[in-house]
Design an enzyme around this catalytic site. Structure first.
Site, short mmCIF file in Angstrom:
data_model
loop_
_atom_site.label_atom_id
_atom_site.label_comp_id
_atom_site.label_asym_id
_atom_site.label_seq_id
_atom_site.Cartn_x
_atom_site.Cartn_y
_atom_site.Cartn_z
N THR A 93 0.84 14.33 0.14
CA THR A 93 0.39 13.00 -0.24
C THR A 93 -1.11 13.02 -0.02
O THR A 93 -1.61 13.88 0.70
CB THR A 93 1.01 11.97 0.73
N ARG A 152 14.18 7.53 -5.23
CA ARG A 152 13.78 7.52 -3.80
C ARG A 152 12.33 7.03 -3.69
O ARG A 152 11.44 7.51 -4.38
CB ARG A 152 13.92 8.92 -3.23
N VAL A 153 12.11 6.08 -2.82
CA VAL A 153 10.75 5.59 -2.56
C VAL A 153 10.39 6.00 -1.13
O VAL A 153 11.17 5.78 -0.21
CB VAL A 153 10.66 4.06 -2.74
N GLY A 154 9.20 6.57 -0.96
CA GLY A 154 8.76 6.97 0.37
C GLY A 154 7.94 5.88 1.05
O GLY A 154 8.00 4.70 0.67
N ASP A 155 7.17 6.29 2.02
CA ASP A 155 6.37 5.34 2.79
C ASP A 155 5.07 4.92 2.08
O ASP A 155 4.54 3.84 2.33
CB ASP A 155 6.01 5.94 4.16
N THR A 214 0.50 10.80 5.87
CA THR A 214 1.10 11.76 4.94
C THR A 214 2.22 12.45 5.70
O THR A 214 2.20 12.51 6.93
CB THR A 214 0.08 12.81 4.47
N GLY A 215 3.19 12.97 4.96
CA GLY A 215 4.31 13.64 5.62
C GLY A 215 5.60 12.93 5.32
O GLY A 215 5.69 12.15 4.36
N GLY A 244 8.13 10.55 4.74
CA GLY A 244 8.01 9.10 4.66
C GLY A 244 9.12 8.33 5.31
O GLY A 244 8.89 7.23 5.84
#
Ligand code: GLY
Length: 337
Positions: A185, A213-216, A236-237, A239
């Site tokens: 990210t 899928r939605v991340g952070d 980053t990383g 989520g």
């Protein structure tokens, strides 16, 4: 009050910090400056973590998430599950500026992009298509896909999966567990001479994710957060862990208590690691098998990067120049033998 103008970013954002810093120095508001900075990375086909050339979902389709937050107005905007449009960060800024909402997803995000005149294109490059195809061919021994012989593999695939000639599909199947699937990210934040803060996070998310899928990254409080009177934090990383721990909001709240950016970042990560119980997130040594980094800057311009695993680095530009600085970290990466 005058503070040193400064921009910080994840390690893939060195040029983003340079451009954003120059724009702020020239009088730009911090938000458009950091968005312009990460747009460089969204345009870069060689960065497989964002925008054009980002790694796709399990169906081979690139889906982007992004959000922005503007310190002076405390306004925010986000985009999730965006397909075929590379500039997710700019679109998130337009959600903030030209809607009364904070987050547009999927078809709605794409319709908004069309309305705003953003061009549509296939975001998959030949390199990311080949990497996805090999992942698909080797992710299960219970379907009908088979990988080609080693000799026919593209060097980019060999490098990405760190294959050696001895590696058969069984070994690769193990490599596709969460620990080896990038969640790269770019996060970038900045502060101007008046102490105004803003930030942006943009991503193609977890490689080979389930579609939708939605991340952070597009979630305020998880992938980024700013309180103009306190500071900014972004990440980053992996989520999922940020979402369930509201990491960026917590980072800012710890700084509000007077804790330094470095100590605030490390404390967020300590709390987060303590909550990890799932066997698929833990290595044999009981430590997390995933990576996660936070980038923090406070109202005085003090800043830090904090990582679960180190050594690692983050990008900075200020009156001392454009450079990498080391992240503080919880655990030392095991040295490979
Ligand atoms: N931090 C990026 C993601 O998990 O999607």
């Amino acid at each position: 009050m005058s503070v040193p103008i400064r921009t910080i970013a994840s390690a893939n954002g060195l040029e983003a910090t340079r451009l954003a810093y120059q724009m702020i120095l020239n009088g730009s508001d911090v938000l458009p400056a950091v968005v312009e900075g990460v747009t460089l990375v969204e345009d870069d086909p060689d960065d497989m973590t964002v925008g054009y050339g980002g790694l796709p979902n399990e169906d081979g389709i690139v889906e982007l998430d992004a959000a922005v937050m503007h310190g002076p107005t405390h306004r925010a905007g986000g985009i999730a599950g965006l397909r075929n449009v590379r500039h997710a960060a700019k679109l998130a800024q337009l959600v903030m500026e030209q809607t009364k909402h904070h987050l547009l997803v999927g078809e709605g995000a794409n319709a908004f992009a069309r309305a705003q005149g953003f061009p549509e294109e296939d975001l998959l490059t030949d390199k990311t298509r080949k990497i996805w195809l090999y992942w698909r061919q080797t992710s299960s021994d219970r379907d009908d896909w088979l990988p080609p012989p080693y000799e026919q593999l593209d060097p980019a695939v060999i490098e990405f999966f760190k294959l050696t000639k001895d590696h058969g599909p069984e070994t690769v199947y193990q490599r596709s567990e969460v620990a080896d699937r990038p969640t790269g990210t770019i996060h970038c934040s900045g502060i101007d001479a008046q102490g105004n803060l803003s930030c942006v996070t943009t991503t193609s998310g977890l490689a080979f994710k389930i579609p939708g899928r939605v991340g952070d990254s597009p979630l305020i409080g998880a992938g980024l957060y700013v309180d103009n009177e306190v500071g900014s934090c972004g990440s980053t990383g992996r989520g999922e862990e940020n979402i369930r721990n509201c990491s960026s909001h917590l980072g800012v709240e710890l700084m509000r208590q007077g804790i330094s950016p470095k100590e605030a970042g490390l404390e967020v990560l300590r709390r987060l690691v303590k909550q990890v119980r799932e066997r698929w997130l833990l290595g044999a040594d009981g430590k997390p098998n995933f990576g996660l980094k936070l980038y923090l800057i406070n109202r005085e311009g003090d800043f830090a990067g904090a990582s679960i695993w180190g050594p690692s680095k983050f990008a900075v530009t200020d009156d001392q120049g454009t450079r990498f600085e080391p992240c503080a970290y919880l655990f030392e990466k095991p040295t490979k033998t």
